[in-house]
Enzyme design. Structure first.
Site: not given
Ligand code: PGA
Length: 243
Positions: A136, A143
């Protein structure tokens, strides 16, 4: 960012293992930033092998790992601290007091993150930071999101990140902690030099976005474009996907 492809994971691990040992010889008190995960397994095996063979001196080396799961003690087999002990620290003569690690069971997470930042600063910062990359686009446990935190902080892990980490918990994703402590983007970008390693086709999209997309919080690794000294090391199967 400089980018280099190697025939396979072993060749990549051999090349980076050599770079790290050469750095230790040149700069015995080097401060290393280190990742965990599947990607660096070959690197740590190579460092253990080369260390047994060539006996480089790790006694002045200092390390700071990128991240740790919240709720896992260093002695817990799923902790990143245990991963590092088994794969690297156990095999080299690093001093235990030179091993920097976030404490996943610290009572006060914010205080623990502050302590980590001060510990890194106290030794003059990180000389060489080794990074993996998530599918990702995360680095450390930073994140993708609307914003990124600059300094070491508490994060809630994305579902794909927890799924990718299930292999450290007998494949049981329900056992993967939901939170972690991680170096922030500024902590990472303050390193004097950065090496990012990525292997396998599943990382191709993230690596393409990191190298060729704009700088965006949707791909935290894209911030590495802002750093003057980043080397990206890929295996051929991934590089082929970029061509
Ligand atoms: P992996 O993790 O090496 O297990 O793919 C890399 C990362 O998430 O940074």
């Amino acid at each position: 960012m400089k980018c280099q492809a190697y025939p396979g994971e072993d060749a990549l691990a051999a090349a980076l293992g050599r770079i790290i040992l050469d750095t230790i010889r040149r700069l015995p008190a080097v401060v290393l930033g280190l990742p965990t995960g599947r990607t660096p397994l070959g690197l740590y095996a190579e460092l253990a092998r080369l260390t047994a063979l060539e006996q480089p001196d790790w006694s002045e080396v200092r390390t700071f790992n990128l991240d740790e799961f919240v709720g896992l003690a260093p002695s817990d087999s799923g902790s990143y601290r245990a991963f590092m002990q088994e794969r690297l620290f156990h095999h080299v003569n690093i001093r235990p007091e030179h091993i920097g690690f976030l404490d996943g069971v610290a009572e006060d997470a914010d205080a623990e993150c502050g302590r980590y930042e001060r510990a890194i600063a106290a030794v003059g910062g990180i000389d060489l930071m080794v990074l993996g990359i998530g599918a990702n686009g995360h680095i450390g446990f930073n994140e993708p999101g609307k914003t990124l935190a600059a300094r070491t902080h508490l994060v809630t892990l994305d579902a794909p990140t927890r799924a990718a980490n299930a292999l450290w918990f007998d494949g049981d994703v329900t056992r993967v902690p939901r939170q972690a402590l991680t170096m922030g983007m500024a902590t990472i970008l303050a390193a004097r030099a950065i090496v990012l390693i990525a292997t396998g086709e599943t990382k191709a999209e993230a690596v393409r976005a990191m190298l060729y997309g704009g700088v965006t919080t949707a791909v935290p690794a894209s911030f590495l474009q802002l750093h003057p000294q980043v080397n990206v090391m890929l295996d051929q199967s991934l590089a082929d996907q970029l061509a």
